[in-house]
Design an enzyme around this catalytic site. Structure first.
Site, PDB file in Angstrom:
ATOM      1  N   HIS A  53       5.898 -15.251   4.766  1.00 29.53           N
ATOM      2  CA  HIS A  53       6.315 -16.411   4.916  1.00 29.53           C
ATOM      3  C   HIS A  53       7.566 -16.644   3.615  1.00 29.53           C
ATOM      4  CE1 HIS A  53       4.881 -20.503   4.589  1.00 29.53           C
ATOM      5  NE2 HIS A  53       4.021 -20.910   5.278  1.00 29.53           N
ATOM      6  N   ASP A  73      -0.106 -12.550  -1.191  1.00 33.17           N
ATOM      7  CA  ASP A  73      -0.160 -14.155  -0.839  1.00 33.17           C
ATOM      8  C   ASP A  73      -1.708 -14.154   0.521  1.00 33.17           C
ATOM      9  OD1 ASP A  73      -0.282 -15.977   1.305  1.00 33.17           O
ATOM     10  OD2 ASP A  73       1.843 -15.834   2.106  1.00 33.17           O
ATOM     11  N   GLN A 110      -3.628 -16.582   5.115  1.00 33.58           N
ATOM     12  CA  GLN A 110      -4.028 -16.509   6.247  1.00 33.58           C
ATOM     13  C   GLN A 110      -5.380 -15.502   6.406  1.00 33.58           C
ATOM     14  OE1 GLN A 110      -3.316 -18.269   8.766  1.00 33.58           O
ATOM     15  NE2 GLN A 110      -1.448 -19.332   7.757  1.00 33.58           N
ATOM     16  N   LYS A 126      -7.765 -24.440   4.436  1.00 32.50           N
ATOM     17  CA  LYS A 126      -7.201 -23.173   5.491  1.00 32.50           C
ATOM     18  C   LYS A 126      -8.214 -22.361   5.798  1.00 32.50           C
ATOM     19  CE  LYS A 126      -2.321 -21.801   5.454  1.00 32.50           C
ATOM     20  NZ  LYS A 126      -1.427 -22.551   6.483  1.00 32.50           N
ATOM     21  N   CYS A 164       7.602 -20.834   9.480  1.00 33.82           N
ATOM     22  CA  CYS A 164       7.662 -20.826   8.066  1.00 33.82           C
ATOM     23  C   CYS A 164       8.075 -18.851   7.777  1.00 33.82           C
ATOM     24  CB  CYS A 164       6.914 -21.288   7.379  1.00 33.82           C
ATOM     25  SG  CYS A 164       6.791 -23.124   7.325  1.00 33.82           S
TER      26      CYS A 164
HETATM   27  N1  C6P Z   1       0.763 -21.159   6.809  1.00 39.95           N
HETATM   28  C1  C6P Z   1       1.435 -21.976   8.778  1.00 39.95           C
HETATM   29  O1  C6P Z   1       1.150 -22.462   9.944  1.00 39.95           O
HETATM   30  P1  C6P Z   1       0.149 -23.485   1.673  1.00 39.95           P
HETATM   31  O2  C6P Z   1       1.024 -24.273   2.159  1.00 39.95           O
HETATM   32  O3  C6P Z   1       0.842 -23.480   0.089  1.00 39.95           O
HETATM   33  O4  C6P Z   1      -0.692 -24.205   1.738  1.00 39.95           O
HETATM   34  O5  C6P Z   1       0.724 -22.420   2.203  1.00 39.95           O
HETATM   35  C2  C6P Z   1       1.876 -21.568   2.474  1.00 39.95           C
HETATM   36  C3  C6P Z   1       1.912 -20.722   3.601  1.00 39.95           C
HETATM   37  C4  C6P Z   1       1.677 -19.119   2.455  1.00 39.95           C
HETATM   38  N2  C6P Z   1       1.704 -17.937   3.280  1.00 39.95           N
HETATM   39  C5  C6P Z   1       0.992 -18.017   4.285  1.00 39.95           C
HETATM   40  C6  C6P Z   1       1.133 -16.277   4.898  1.00 39.95           C
HETATM   41  C7  C6P Z   1       1.048 -19.029   4.906  1.00 39.95           C
HETATM   42  O6  C6P Z   1       0.801 -19.001   6.486  1.00 39.95           O
HETATM   43  C8  C6P Z   1       1.381 -20.004   4.131  1.00 39.95           C
HETATM   44  C9  C6P Z   1       0.556 -21.357   5.762  1.00 39.95           C
HETATM   45  C10 C6P Z   1       1.098 -22.496   7.916  1.00 39.95           C
HETATM   46  O7  C6P Z   1       1.090 -20.811   9.182  1.00 39.95           O
HETATM   47  C11 C6P Z   1       2.153 -23.197   7.168  1.00 39.95           C
HETATM   48  S1  C6P Z   1       3.823 -22.695   7.756  1.00 39.95           S
END
Ligand code: C6P
Length: 417
Positions: free
Chosen positions: A134, A211, A214, A237, A375
């Protein structure tokens, strides 16, 4: 092709109807149709007990933490620190002081970039990332590389979206300082073999940041068993509110790292000549923290633990298997991300239909999916597509909702026929 039967054994794993009754938002209609919410990788929904915890805090307990001797401040402090304990238990951290509350995964990674990267990464050093990251786990490291004169090395992947482990091993050399890797890909669903990959990095004396955005909502995560050095994830999430996330770090690293931001609560003493920093985790929590959100995240973890992370993973695996089988039978579908080990994320394209059009038309049917690059533009480039449509599942999704998605896709195709 033979249709994939609904896996009957899953009825016993989770009582999904009972679970759904906890989620007021799942009862609502969108465009006068029942909501089918399949955008859980972007943000999940909140059950009533978690909403109630937020309300109870605001109605009865709200005050600043760590700052006053009055009763409300003591209650807020106790509940905030209790939430930290819950997080530590949820991911099996050794001690609560290894848990830092952040705004989300993005801030957690940026904290490591500033605190670890600034201290331990120098000119000529290398950071290993993977091809399925991401942007949150790419851009901060690019910024650091620019500042320090370091460089990124990228683990490639195959056409299924699986990382090439032989190539990974070849990337290590005496300049390697960090591996930063998604536990689960948001755009492909790939579950990386992180345990093995962490082991390999440690053989080279290199720490690993995972990270977990997910992964933490969908499977039991044990940071001690994984032996990762850092683990970042987001509350929104996993049935929690927005504006709260977690960075786990091994105490021995956190102790050595520089603070991320300066301000109140992260200090022991301040004079104009010198500031002495507070102990971990407070050294990394400058200013008034997101108290209500942290406490509510604790309630979300109680809720998820009450259902059981293994049961959640099992139900979502069955949903993925069923949905994949159904989707494969739709003409013109290309699945993007077909790894052996996958979380319940289905990225796909429909021949002759832009993913945004598919997403918009599905929305008219009450079906919420995400369309775009998620993203993860390098992933899109790797598969030669500008965007995908993505359905992502949670434990409260049903097999009937998979059927609704497939019926919706057929309707979309009819519009473009
Ligand atoms: N992915 C998706 O629709 P934040 O925005 O900080 O809570 O998470 C960022 C982020 C970082 N790593 C991974 C693997 C992610 O999936 C995400 C967030 C969302 O896939 C929004 S782009």
């Amino acid at each position: 092709m033979t249709p994939v039967p609904m896996p009957k054994q899953t009825a016993a794993v989770l009582d999904v109807d009972k679970i759904r009754a906890d989620f007021p938002i799942l009862m609502r209609q969108v465009h006068d149709l029942p909501l089918v919410y399949l955008d859980n990788a972007a943000s999940s929904q909140m059950p009533q007990p978690v909403i109630d915890r937020w309300v109870r805090y605001q109605q009865n307990e709200h005050a600043n933490v760590h700052r006053a001797v009055h009763a409300l401040s003591e209650i807020a402090t106790r509940e905030y620190e209790a939430a930290r304990d819950k997080v530590a238990r949820f991911i099996n951290a050794r001690e609560p002081r290894e848990i830092i509350f952040t705004r989300g995964t993005t801030e957690g990674i940026n904290l490591v970039m500033h605190g670890f990267g600034r201290a331990f990464i120098q000119q000529g050093d290398e950071i290993i990332l993977s091809a399925l990251e991401h942007h949150s786990n790419i851009v901060p490291w690019q910024m650091l590389c620019e500042e320090k004169g370091a460089r990124l090395r990228i683990i490639p992947m195959n056409d299924a979206g699986e990382l090439l482990l032989d190539e990974y091993e070849k990337l290590f050399n005496t300049h390697t300082r960090l591996v930063a890797l998604a536990h689960v890909s948001n755009a492909l669903g790939t579950v990386n073999p992180v345990r093995e990959m962490i082991h390999a990095a440690h053989r080279h004396g290199v720490p690993v940041l995972l990270d977990g955005a997910q992964a933490a909502p969908h499977m039991a995560v044990d940071v001690q068993a994984l032996d990762c050095d850092f683990y970042a994830f987001s509350g929104h999430k996993m049935c929690g509110p927005t504006g709260i996330g977690v960075l786990y770090g091994k105490a021995e690293w956190l102790e050595k790292m520089q603070p991320y931001q300066g301000g109140g609560d992260m200090i022991l003493s301040v004079t104009f000549e010198k500031t002495t920093y507070n102990a971990i985790p407070y050294k990394f929590e400058a200013g008034t923290p997101p108290i209500a959100a942290a406490i509510t995240l604790g309630a979300a973890m109680d809720y998820l633990s009450g259902i059981g992370m293994d049961a959640i993973a099992q139900h979502e695996r069955a949903l993925l298997r069923y949905a994949t089988g159904q989707l494969r039978q739709v003409k013109g579908v290309r699945l993007i991300g077909t790894a052996q080990e996958k979380a319940a994320v289905l990225s796909f394209t429909l021949e002759g239909i832009h993913p945004h059009d598919a997403g918009t038309l599905l929305d008219m049917e009450g079906i919420a999916i995400r369309a775009g690059h998620h993203c993860a533009q390098p992933v899109m480039q790797r598969f030669g597509v500008p965007a995908t449509a993505r359905a992502s599942f949670a434990f409260y999704n049903t097999f009937a909702e998979v059927d609704a998605l497939i019926a919706g896709i057929h309707k979309v195709q009819k519009v473009f026929a």
